[in-house]
Design a protein around this motif. Structure first.
Motif, PDB file in Angstrom:
ATOM      1  N   VAL A 222       0.857  -1.184   0.000  1.00 50.05           N
ATOM      2  CA  VAL A 222       0.000   0.000   0.000  1.00 50.05           C
ATOM      3  C   VAL A 222       0.899   1.243   0.000  1.00 50.05           C
ATOM      4  CG1 VAL A 222      -1.827   1.269   1.183  1.00 50.05           C
ATOM      5  CG2 VAL A 222      -1.786  -1.227   1.272  1.00 50.05           C
ATOM      6  N   VAL A 223       0.671   2.138  -0.938  1.00 50.71           N
ATOM      7  CA  VAL A 223       1.486   3.341  -1.060  1.00 50.71           C
ATOM      8  C   VAL A 223       1.151   4.308   0.068  1.00 50.71           C
ATOM      9  CG1 VAL A 223       2.070   5.313  -2.530  1.00 50.71           C
ATOM     10  CG2 VAL A 223       1.609   3.073  -3.560  1.00 50.71           C
ATOM     11  N   GLY A 224       2.203   4.790   0.731  1.00 48.88           N
ATOM     12  CA  GLY A 224       2.018   5.811   1.760  1.00 48.88           C
ATOM     13  C   GLY A 224       2.224   7.193   1.183  1.00 48.88           C
ATOM     14  N   THR A 225       3.463   7.486   0.785  1.00 42.87           N
ATOM     15  CA  THR A 225       3.787   8.753   0.128  1.00 42.87           C
ATOM     16  C   THR A 225       4.695   8.467  -1.067  1.00 42.87           C
ATOM     17  OG1 THR A 225       5.693   9.087   1.585  1.00 42.87           O
ATOM     18  CG2 THR A 225       3.612  10.105   2.251  1.00 42.87           C
ATOM     19  N   VAL A 226       4.665   9.357  -2.047  1.00 42.54           N
ATOM     20  CA  VAL A 226       5.522   9.258  -3.233  1.00 42.54           C
ATOM     21  C   VAL A 226       6.599  10.323  -3.104  1.00 42.54           C
ATOM     22  CG1 VAL A 226       5.615   9.308  -5.752  1.00 42.54           C
ATOM     23  CG2 VAL A 226       3.562   8.461  -4.587  1.00 42.54           C
ATOM     24  N   LEU A 294       5.950   3.074   2.108  1.00 36.49           N
ATOM     25  CA  LEU A 294       4.807   2.194   2.334  1.00 36.49           C
ATOM     26  C   LEU A 294       3.926   2.738   3.462  1.00 36.49           C
ATOM     27  CD1 LEU A 294       6.622  -1.258   2.145  1.00 36.49           C
ATOM     28  CD2 LEU A 294       5.337  -0.100   0.337  1.00 36.49           C
ATOM     29  N   ALA A 295       2.649   2.455   3.365  1.00 31.48           N
ATOM     30  CA  ALA A 295       1.706   2.839   4.424  1.00 31.48           C
ATOM     31  C   ALA A 295       1.632   1.725   5.453  1.00 31.48           C
ATOM     32  CB  ALA A 295       0.325   3.096   3.832  1.00 31.48           C
ATOM     33  N   ALA A 296       1.557   2.106   6.721  1.00 32.53           N
ATOM     34  CA  ALA A 296       1.388   1.131   7.802  1.00 32.53           C
ATOM     35  C   ALA A 296      -0.100   0.931   8.041  1.00 32.53           C
ATOM     36  CB  ALA A 296       2.070   1.625   9.073  1.00 32.53           C
ATOM     37  N   LEU A 297      -0.539  -0.310   7.993  1.00 32.29           N
ATOM     38  CA  LEU A 297      -1.962  -0.605   8.147  1.00 32.29           C
ATOM     39  C   LEU A 297      -2.220  -1.361   9.438  1.00 32.29           C
ATOM     40  CD1 LEU A 297      -2.926  -1.776   4.538  1.00 32.29           C
ATOM     41  CD2 LEU A 297      -3.079   0.517   5.514  1.00 32.29           C
ATOM     42  N   ASP A 298      -3.299  -0.989  10.119  1.00 36.03           N
ATOM     43  CA  ASP A 298      -3.698  -1.739  11.304  1.00 36.03           C
ATOM     44  C   ASP A 298      -4.623  -2.877  10.890  1.00 36.03           C
ATOM     45  OD1 ASP A 298      -6.118  -0.502  10.736  1.00 36.03           O
ATOM     46  OD2 ASP A 298      -5.960   0.947  12.362  1.00 36.03           O
ATOM     47  N   LEU A 299      -4.985  -3.705  11.865  1.00 37.05           N
ATOM     48  CA  LEU A 299      -5.816  -4.872  11.558  1.00 37.05           C
ATOM     49  C   LEU A 299      -7.171  -4.481  10.977  1.00 37.05           C
ATOM     50  CD1 LEU A 299      -5.092  -7.225  14.588  1.00 37.05           C
ATOM     51  CD2 LEU A 299      -4.224  -7.411  12.258  1.00 37.05           C
ATOM     52  N   ALA A 300      -7.724  -3.374  11.478  1.00 35.50           N
ATOM     53  CA  ALA A 300      -9.039  -2.941  10.977  1.00 35.50           C
ATOM     54  C   ALA A 300      -8.961  -2.588   9.495  1.00 35.50           C
ATOM     55  CB  ALA A 300      -9.532  -1.746  11.792  1.00 35.50           C
ATOM     56  N   LEU A 302      -6.742  -3.742   7.301  1.00 32.75           N
ATOM     57  CA  LEU A 302      -6.529  -4.979   6.558  1.00 32.75           C
ATOM     58  C   LEU A 302      -7.842  -5.736   6.361  1.00 32.75           C
ATOM     59  CD1 LEU A 302      -3.225  -6.211   8.252  1.00 32.75           C
ATOM     60  CD2 LEU A 302      -3.471  -5.401   5.897  1.00 32.75           C
ATOM     61  N   GLU A 303      -8.684  -5.691   7.397  1.00 33.87           N
ATOM     62  CA  GLU A 303      -9.974  -6.365   7.299  1.00 33.87           C
ATOM     63  C   GLU A 303     -10.866  -5.659   6.277  1.00 33.87           C
ATOM     64  OE1 GLU A 303     -13.075  -8.439  10.353  1.00 33.87           O
ATOM     65  OE2 GLU A 303     -12.408  -6.417  10.878  1.00 33.87           O
ATOM     66  N   LYS A 304     -10.804  -4.330   6.263  1.00 37.45           N
ATOM     67  CA  LYS A 304     -11.622  -3.560   5.323  1.00 37.45           C
ATOM     68  C   LYS A 304     -11.221  -3.847   3.885  1.00 37.45           C
ATOM     69  CE  LYS A 304     -13.175   1.162   4.365  1.00 37.45           C
ATOM     70  NZ  LYS A 304     -13.031   2.600   4.722  1.00 37.45           N
ATOM     71  N   LEU A 305      -9.922  -4.082   3.660  1.00 34.14           N
ATOM     72  CA  LEU A 305      -9.436  -4.391   2.321  1.00 34.14           C
ATOM     73  C   LEU A 305      -9.714  -5.831   1.930  1.00 34.14           C
ATOM     74  CD1 LEU A 305      -5.972  -2.553   2.354  1.00 34.14           C
ATOM     75  CD2 LEU A 305      -7.930  -2.009   0.878  1.00 34.14           C
ATOM     76  N   GLY A 306     -10.172  -6.637   2.897  1.00 34.52           N
ATOM     77  CA  GLY A 306     -10.528  -8.018   2.605  1.00 34.52           C
ATOM     78  C   GLY A 306      -9.383  -9.000   2.721  1.00 34.52           C
ATOM     79  N   TYR A 307      -8.297  -8.586   3.361  1.00 33.97           N
ATOM     80  CA  TYR A 307      -7.144  -9.484   3.491  1.00 33.97           C
ATOM     81  C   TYR A 307      -7.329 -10.493   4.622  1.00 33.97           C
ATOM     82  CZ  TYR A 307      -4.176  -7.277   0.035  1.00 33.97           C
ATOM     83  OH  TYR A 307      -3.649  -6.853  -1.161  1.00 33.97           O
ATOM     84  N   TYR A 308      -7.845 -10.041   5.732  1.00 38.41           N
ATOM     85  CA  TYR A 308      -8.011 -10.931   6.882  1.00 38.41           C
ATOM     86  C   TYR A 308      -9.333 -10.649   7.574  1.00 38.41           C
ATOM     87  CZ  TYR A 308      -2.965 -11.427   6.252  1.00 38.41           C
ATOM     88  OH  TYR A 308      -1.734 -11.645   5.714  1.00 38.41           O
ATOM     89  N   LYS A 309      -9.829 -11.666   8.228  1.00 31.38           N
ATOM     90  CA  LYS A 309     -10.979 -11.495   9.102  1.00 31.38           C
ATOM     91  C   LYS A 309     -10.455 -11.406  10.527  1.00 31.38           C
ATOM     92  CE  LYS A 309     -15.232 -13.657  10.779  1.00 31.38           C
ATOM     93  NZ  LYS A 309     -16.084 -14.868  10.753  1.00 31.38           N
ATOM     94  N   VAL A 310     -10.638 -10.242  11.129  1.00 28.77           N
ATOM     95  CA  VAL A 310     -10.135 -10.008  12.482  1.00 28.77           C
ATOM     96  C   VAL A 310     -11.226 -10.358  13.482  1.00 28.77           C
ATOM     97  CG1 VAL A 310      -9.157  -8.327  14.073  1.00 28.77           C
ATOM     98  CG2 VAL A 310      -8.635  -8.169  11.628  1.00 28.77           C
ATOM     99  N   SER A 311     -10.882 -11.223  14.407  1.00 28.53           N
ATOM    100  CA  SER A 311     -11.847 -11.648  15.427  1.00 28.53           C
ATOM    101  C   SER A 311     -11.570 -10.915  16.728  1.00 28.53           C
ATOM    102  CB  SER A 311     -11.758 -13.156  15.656  1.00 28.53           C
ATOM    103  OG  SER A 311     -12.004 -13.859  14.458  1.00 28.53           O
ATOM    104  N   LYS A 312     -12.602 -10.424  17.346  1.00 32.03           N
ATOM    105  CA  LYS A 312     -12.468  -9.820  18.672  1.00 32.03           C
ATOM    106  C   LYS A 312     -13.428 -10.525  19.608  1.00 32.03           C
ATOM    107  CE  LYS A 312     -12.273  -5.685  21.463  1.00 32.03           C
ATOM    108  NZ  LYS A 312     -12.336  -4.218  21.559  1.00 32.03           N
TER     109      LYS A 312
END
Length: 447
Positions: A222-226, A294-300, A302-312
């Motif tokens: 995921v692109v953070g800055t160019v 690169l952009a740093a992504l949190d679990l939420a 990643l879940e929104k992008l459909g990569y993982y299902k985060v369970s709480k």
């Protein structure tokens, strides 16, 4: 500012653990009408930062933050008060009390340490719950970039099925610690399960590398800055790279491998921008880079992008007790395994024993109550276990002699206890010098 936050957490945690540990001795001593002459946070060698006498006890804060103590009348301890011990015993003295009362007083400190750890884990379970990714949701396995892990036989894409015969149901912060102490790890690779036997000197091999996770989840590109110098102005912040040169690049590790093969080439990138897929030309430089941060992504995210299902998983108040106690028990067993590794010369894990600098570096440079309490609970378990070691200068040494007295009916002589205390004190100082010497050595060589 970062150092101030780390130091504040370190001193707050250390102070809390010391005060409560010493209260564990103080309260039963007072309950059994035993005189406590001093109650100190930190050591008051030559002078105190603050002191005040209330009743028969002097309370104070020393200047040397290496621990704390309570001085109990009529007890052979690190003060080595031979003058008092030479006088006839008095009813208020420790030595005049029945063995079972003395045993309770000596076990009070470690008992409080263990209770504190379990209370913290129960509280954290209730307040924070559990956030994790189920191993079944790690469809494409884990990222394994650590060279020691790769040398042991792990590869990116492996799924961790079981560690030492215990099935792994979720990926969380504990998995790396479990792998670190494991003897065997069952993995699944391309649908086939196989067992990896961990090297005996695994910890020693890791110590020769820069710190980093053993295994982690695979992240998207995921692109953070160019950057201003980048030739790829076609890319924008938050762009998600999906393909490069028509090759799938769902994960960053896949993208890196493709870019490495296409140095100094103009290729086509398939990206996701504002929920729409599109293709843009990108120039790969001579280092196999695109000139972006690169952009740093949190679990939420990643879940929104459909990569993982985060369970709480959240727990009710009563339910938190059983879950929190189990967490505490797991940490206690885990620390026991660490000690076993340290005392096994084959593992060479003793090289990684650290002192106060190592403890200080555990704390993050940003304040997080969740992290603070988690570290404090672990340190409380460590303090409790270490104090139970049968070294005369520690609580465990006193307990050892008291158990001998209770079982045999014979009390060791004061002279024997004084000599044992001196031997234990020398041994304890040697261990402290070794641990803190390791810290100094690592700071010098940068490992």
């Amino acid at each position: 500012m970062d150092i101030v936050i780390k130091l504040s957490q370190f001193l707050l945690s250390l102070s809390l653990l010391i005060i409560l540990h010493e209260l564990g001795h103080f309260i039963p001593a007072k309950a059994f009408k035993t005189r406590v002459e001093k109650f100190y946070l930190f050591f008051d060698v030559k002078f105190s930062l603050w002191k005040k006498k209330i009743g028969e006890t002097q309370y104070g804060i020393g200047w040397l933050p290496l621990g704390g103590y309570v001085k109990i009348s009529g007890m052979i301890d690190e003060s080595m008060d031979k003058e008092q011990m030479a006088l006839p015993s008095q009813p208020w003295e420790f030595r005049s009390k029945p063995a079972w009362q003395r045993l309770i007083i000596m076990l009070g400190g470690v008992t409080v340490n263990f209770i504190l750890a379990f209370v913290i884990y129960i509280g954290m379970t209730f307040v924070y719950g559990d956030m994790f990714i189920a191993t079944n949701d790690l469809k494409d396995g884990l990222l394994i970039e650590n060279p020691v892990m790769q040398k042991a036989g792990f590869q990116t894409g492996d799924k961790i099925v079981a560690i030492d015969g215990q099935k792994v149901l979720k990926f969380d912060n504990q998995m790396n610690a479990q792998i670190l102490m494991a003897k065997q790890v069952l993995i699944e690779r391309n649908g086939v399960q196989q067992t990896i036997t961990m090297p005996v000197d695994f910890v020693d091999q890791l110590s020769k590398l820069e710190k980093g996770p053993l295994a982690t989840i695979r992240m998207p590109f995921v692109v953070g800055t160019v950057s201003e110098e980048s030739k790829n102005k076609t890319l924008q912040p938050k762009d998600v790279v999906l393909r490069l040169n028509e090759e799938p690049a769902k994960y960053l590790d896949q993208a890196k491998a493709i870019l490495e093969k296409n140095k100094n080439k103009l290729i086509v990138a398939g990206i996701l921008r504002n929920d729409k897929e599109m293709q843009v030309p990108v120039q790969v430089d001579g280092d196999g880079k695109l000139g972006v941060q690169l952009a740093a992504l949190d679990l939420a995210s990643l879940e929104k992008l459909g990569y993982y299902k985060v369970s709480k998983q959240e727990f009710g108040f009563l339910e938190s007790f059983s879950v929190g106690i189990q967490k505490g028990a797991d940490q206690l067993v885990g620390y026991g395994k660490q000690l076993k590794m340290i005392f096994n010369p084959e593992t060479k894990a003793y090289k990684q024993v650290g002192g106060f600098a190592a403890i200080f570096n555990i704390f993050p440079s940003t304040w997080s109550w969740e992290v603070f309490w988690n570290i404090t609970a672990l340190l409380s378990i460590m303090l409790g276990v270490m104090n139970l070691l049968p070294i005369p200068a520690l609580d465990g040494g006193h307990v050892m002699f008291l158990l001998y007295e209770i079982i045999s009916g014979k009390k060791p002589s004061d002279k024997f206890l004084e000599n044992a205390q001196m031997v234990g004190f020398v041994l304890l100082i040697t261990l402290l010098l070794f641990a803190n010497g390791n810290d100094i050595y690592k700071a010098i060589v940068g490992k």
